[in-house]
Scaffold this active site. Structure first.
Site, PDB file in Angstrom:
ATOM      1  CG  HIS A 213      -0.339   0.180   2.518  1.00  0.00           C
ATOM      2  ND1 HIS A 213       0.344  -0.836   3.145  1.00  0.00           N
ATOM      3  CD2 HIS A 213      -0.272   1.253   3.350  1.00  0.00           C
ATOM      4  CE1 HIS A 213       0.800  -0.407   4.305  1.00  0.00           C
ATOM      5  NE2 HIS A 213       0.440   0.854   4.463  1.00  0.00           N
ATOM      6  CG  ASP A 214       2.210   3.548   2.965  1.00  0.00           C
ATOM      7  OD1 ASP A 214       1.397   4.221   2.303  1.00  0.00           O
ATOM      8  OD2 ASP A 214       2.244   3.550   4.201  1.00  0.00           O
ATOM      9  CE  LYS A 217       3.862   6.667   3.788  1.00  0.00           C
ATOM     10  NZ  LYS A 217       3.738   6.313   5.220  1.00  0.00           N
ATOM     11  CG  HIS A 242       2.251   8.003  -0.349  1.00  0.00           C
ATOM     12  ND1 HIS A 242       1.535   8.956   0.354  1.00  0.00           N
ATOM     13  CD2 HIS A 242       1.735   6.802   0.030  1.00  0.00           C
ATOM     14  CE1 HIS A 242       0.651   8.352   1.126  1.00  0.00           C
ATOM     15  NE2 HIS A 242       0.748   7.043   0.955  1.00  0.00           N
ATOM     16  CG  HIS A 272      -3.469   3.573   1.050  1.00  0.00           C
ATOM     17  ND1 HIS A 272      -2.730   3.789  -0.089  1.00  0.00           N
ATOM     18  CD2 HIS A 272      -2.714   4.055   2.087  1.00  0.00           C
ATOM     19  CE1 HIS A 272      -1.590   4.363   0.229  1.00  0.00           C
ATOM     20  NE2 HIS A 272      -1.545   4.546   1.548  1.00  0.00           N
ATOM     21  CG  HIS A 273      -3.868   8.106   2.331  1.00  0.00           C
ATOM     22  ND1 HIS A 273      -3.826   8.302   3.693  1.00  0.00           N
ATOM     23  CD2 HIS A 273      -2.684   7.543   1.992  1.00  0.00           C
ATOM     24  CE1 HIS A 273      -2.668   7.885   4.163  1.00  0.00           C
ATOM     25  NE2 HIS A 273      -1.951   7.417   3.147  1.00  0.00           N
ATOM     26  CG  ASP A 301      -2.005   3.119   6.556  1.00  0.00           C
ATOM     27  OD1 ASP A 301      -0.973   2.714   7.117  1.00  0.00           O
ATOM     28  OD2 ASP A 301      -2.024   4.095   5.772  1.00  0.00           O
TER      29      ASP A 301
END
Length: 359
Positions: A213-214, A217, A242, A272-273, A301
């Site tokens: 998911h990240d 970054k 990101h 996911h944000h 998260d």
């Protein structure tokens, strides 16, 4: 059972002299098996299915005639695997028509001419053998290609998992964050109605997607990723990128694009944000425009970030974290998701080591 063919040839005829004539023609090339009627022929076929190179079958016989034997062989698909030849004095058009319809390879008239029957039978047997070798080679190559594709896909997802973990270390975290997000996501999909309609394999693929998911970054400078104070508006905009960068990264890994988890991973990295009321980013999706699995990753998260120590904050207790989430301090989430998450939250603490943040 093995599909390998042997060198047995079965002669099914109620006349001993006819069996002897045919056996004499082929005895130098095959091991000869004999049956004196249709039923005995079927028994011999069942006992030697995988070693028969051909069947020579009379028509007029006691107990079961040749056509009835053909019908039974056709029903179970054996005429596709073993060449069957009708050896008969009956030249009736109906007999021949049905025989060919049932998959017989050739009809050879009695009295047989040795060099003719040998040539016709051997040509077809060789054709079947060549087809079998080709099928076996195709199967071997297909299995090899599937294995290579699986290995490449696993290599791709392994590289992304390693990258995701490396990013966690880069941001001064333990590296366990991605694994907890995976575990929480899979737990909620497996143990609550949130996963209704999803197969175990789909849940496994979603779990793999949650790990990545990240990954975006990787594009965020250390000065922003590890800043101890509040981000400026400009820094926050860069941090938000990101999500898009992560989706772009996943789309550029060929092995990842071919993996069954790719569609889930791409959406999770990108969205996911997002938030239930459209207040998230990057696309301000509203409600179920964001798939439920991505909503789960989003909430997991946030929860993990709250109960974990980060460079810019100490860990909150689990109860404080839940109060903040339910109070809307971390954005608006799907009410149904919040309901099941709240029910499961005491059990989710098993994914954390004993510490103040989840006590």
């Amino acid at each position: 059972m093995s599909d390998a063919k042997g060198d047995n040839l079965l002669i099914v005829d109620d006349e001993e002299i006819n069996r002897a004539i045919l056996a004499n023609i082929f005895s130098s090339e095959y091991t000869i098996l004999e049956a004196e009627d249709g039923q005995a022929g079927l028994d011999a076929i069942c006992a030697n299915t995988n070693t028969l190179s051909a069947i020579l079958l009379d028509v007029v016989m006691p107990r079961l005639n040749g056509i009835e034997v053909l019908r039974r062989l056709h029903q179970v698909g054996l005429t596709e695997r073993i060449p069957v030849f009708l050896i008969t004095a009956d030249v009736g058009s109906e007999t021949m028509r049905e025989a060919y319809a049932l998959g017989v390879m050739d009809v050879i008239l009695k009295p047989v001419v040795p060099y003719v029957v040998r040539r016709r039978v051997n040509s077809v047997v060789e054709l079947f053998r060549a087809r079998h070798r080709l099928n076996a080679e195709v199967e071997r190559q297909r299995d090899q290609l599937l294995l290579q594709a699986q290995q490449l896909a696993e290599m791709g997802i392994g590289m992304v998992e390693a990258l995701a973990t490396a990013i966690e270390f880069r941001s001064d975290e333990s590296g366990e964050h991605v694994h907890r997000i995976h575990d929480i996501t899979c737990y909620l999909l497996q143990n609550t109605p949130l996963g209704q309609g999803l197969s175990p394999d789909q849940i496994r693929q979603i779990g793999l997607g949650a790990v990545t998911h990240d990954v975006g970054k990787i594009s965020i400078p250390d000065a922003i990723l590890n800043k101890k104070g509040r981000l400026t508006a400009e820094e926050f905009e860069l941090m938000k990128s990101h999500t898009v960068k992560g989706a772009e990264l996943l789309s550029r890994i060929p092995q990842m694009r071919e993996h069954a988890a790719y569609a889930y991973a791409y959406d999770i990295a990108l969205h996911h944000h997002e938030r239930w009321d459209g207040g998230g980013y990057p696309h301000h999706l509203v409600g179920d425009q964001t798939p439920i699995w991505t909503q789960i990753v989003s909430l997991a998260d946030v929860y993990d970030a709250l109960v974990s120590k980060r460079c810019y904050k100490d860990a909150f207790s689990a109860q404080t974290a839940m109060n903040m989430i339910l109070g809307g301090e971390c954005g608006v989430f799907n009410p149904k998701l919040l309901k099941y998450f709240q029910q499961a939250e005491p059990l989710l603490r098993k994914f954390y080591p004993p510490m103040r943040g989840v006590g």
